[in-house]
Design a protein around this motif. Structure first.
Motif, mmCIF file in Angstrom:
data_model
loop_
_atom_site.group_PDB
_atom_site.id
_atom_site.type_symbol
_atom_site.label_atom_id
_atom_site.label_comp_id
_atom_site.label_asym_id
_atom_site.label_seq_id
_atom_site.Cartn_x
_atom_site.Cartn_y
_atom_site.Cartn_z
ATOM 1 N N PHE A 84 34.968 68.830 3.797
ATOM 2 C CA PHE A 84 34.121 67.647 3.843
ATOM 3 C C PHE A 84 32.854 67.885 4.675
ATOM 4 O O PHE A 84 32.480 67.082 5.522
ATOM 5 N N ARG A 107 30.142 65.166 4.747
ATOM 6 C CA ARG A 107 30.326 64.088 5.724
ATOM 7 C C ARG A 107 29.886 64.523 7.112
ATOM 8 O O ARG A 107 29.165 63.804 7.815
ATOM 9 N N ASP A 108 30.323 65.715 7.514
ATOM 10 C CA ASP A 108 30.027 66.183 8.861
ATOM 11 C C ASP A 108 28.531 66.373 9.066
ATOM 12 O O ASP A 108 27.979 66.007 10.114
ATOM 13 N N LEU A 149 26.909 62.997 9.317
ATOM 14 C CA LEU A 149 27.289 62.384 10.590
ATOM 15 C C LEU A 149 26.418 62.898 11.729
ATOM 16 O O LEU A 149 25.858 62.122 12.521
ATOM 17 N N TYR A 201 26.411 63.057 0.798
ATOM 18 C CA TYR A 201 27.762 62.657 1.194
ATOM 19 C C TYR A 201 28.275 61.520 0.307
ATOM 20 O O TYR A 201 29.427 61.543 -0.154
ATOM 21 N N SER A 258 31.323 63.235 -1.566
ATOM 22 C CA SER A 258 32.513 63.281 -0.708
ATOM 23 C C SER A 258 33.162 61.941 -0.399
ATOM 24 O O SER A 258 34.385 61.839 -0.347
ATOM 25 N N ARG A 259 32.362 60.923 -0.180
ATOM 26 C CA ARG A 259 32.936 59.693 0.355
ATOM 27 C C ARG A 259 33.979 59.083 -0.575
ATOM 28 O O ARG A 259 35.025 58.597 -0.112
ATOM 29 N N PHE A 292 31.385 56.358 7.365
ATOM 30 C CA PHE A 292 32.042 57.630 7.662
ATOM 31 C C PHE A 292 33.558 57.452 7.744
ATOM 32 O O PHE A 292 34.061 56.667 8.555
#
Length: 325
Positions: A157, A160-161, A164, A218, A222-223, A238
């Protein structure tokens, strides 16, 4: 009340009337020492401070007059007063001595207001030495770049990171604010997001292109995978591996992981990105009150701490690299 005190009170009443009408008394550049001498007399006779305290304030004011170098006290800004505090750090003064000097300057400017020499008191914004000492480490721009680049596509992921970390630095939001950020808080076409701060106070925060692209990637890739792992309706932006809202502990661990990978100090935390955000804005010439608004500080004195941090960094750069430092 004797005749001398009566005359002094009458003089102050006249000056207060001048202040209300927008008039202020000018002080010639060469009169800086004289005003400071009158201030010390005021401390002793009217504030009834002990002789040792007045003597200590006298030493602080002597430094201040030398630093002013002919400038008028009434013309000094908060940035210039911060330069003075930074010069005390450069002299290697003890923290207690710097704290006393800050108190002396604050009291001196209150005296200038009382005497009708100035209307504003920029010294009220000077942060205390105790607050300055509590400031965590601030990343340099190169360290920030290394930190944000530490996320690799081989990481689980990673979209996401990366989003973030980009949001942490791009907005200066607190860790709790990032964790509670919701999808509906995003207005990416307007390059802003709505942040829920302390006391559920909301503010609009600008966000840059790199962070926007990271968020979009993201959201696209990914989400929805993470959201499918939790049947409940989750609105937070997140999400954790289990599809729940990412909490502060998980955020802290992610920051530590990528800081270690980037070879950055172990002291770095999510809040370090917030401090770096503010410090870099001020270093680039941003207005202090604009930074206060972006950070969501209730008091500008809290924001003022970052001015001290930036000046201390500039002092070190000058000392390390200037040939005649």
């Amino acid at each position: 009340m004797n005749a001398v005190e009566h005359t002094r009170v009458a003089k102050r009443l006249t000056k207060l009337q001048q202040l209300k009408s927008g008039q202020t008394e000018s002080v010639a550049p060469s009169a800086g020492q004289a005003v400071c001498d009158e201030f010390l007399v005021y401390l002793k006779r009217e504030c009834h401070l002990a002789d040792n305290t007045v003597a200590a304030y006298g030493r602080d004011m002597k430094r201040f007059v030398t630093w002013m170098d002919g400038r008028r006290p009434a013309d000094l800004t908060i940035t210039e007063l911060s330069d003075f505090v930074a010069s005390l750090h450069g002299e290697g003064l003890a923290p207690a001595s710097i704290s006393r000097a800050i108190v002396a300057i604050r009291t001196f400017f209150k005296y200038l207001q009382l005497e009708g020499i100035t209307v504003d008191n920029p010294a009220e914004l000077l942060a205390t030495q105790k607050a300055w000492q509590r400031m965590p480490g601030v990343l340099s721009p190169n360290e920030v770049e290394a930190f944000l680049s530490a996320v690799k596509k081989s990481d689980s992921f990673w979209q996401r990171d990366r989003a973030l970390l980009e949001v942490l630095y791009a907005t200066g939001c607190r860790a709790s604010e990032v964790c509670t950020l919701r999808v509906r808080d995003l207005t990416l076409d307007e390059k802003t997001l709505r942040c829920h701060g302390k006391g559920d106070k909301q503010r609009m925060v600008p966000i840059g292109g790199r962070a926007i692209r990271a968020i979009q990637l993201y959201l696209e890739e990914s989400r929805h995978i993470l959201a499918d792992r939790n049947p409940g309706q989750i609105d937070e932006l997140f999400l954790s591996r289990g599809g729940k809202a990412l909490d502060r502990i998980q955020l802290w661990r992610l920051v530590k992981r990528y800081a270690k990978r980037a070879g950055i100090s172990d002291e770095i935390s999510p809040h370090s990105l917030r401090h770096s955000f503010a410090t870099h804005l001020l270093a680039g010439g941003a207005d202090l009150r604009q930074v206060q608004e972006m950070l969501g500080h209730a008091s500008i004195q809290t924001t003022q701490i970052y001015t001290h941090v930036e000046h201390s960094r500039l002092q070190r750069v000058h000392r390390d690299f200037h040939p005649r430092a």
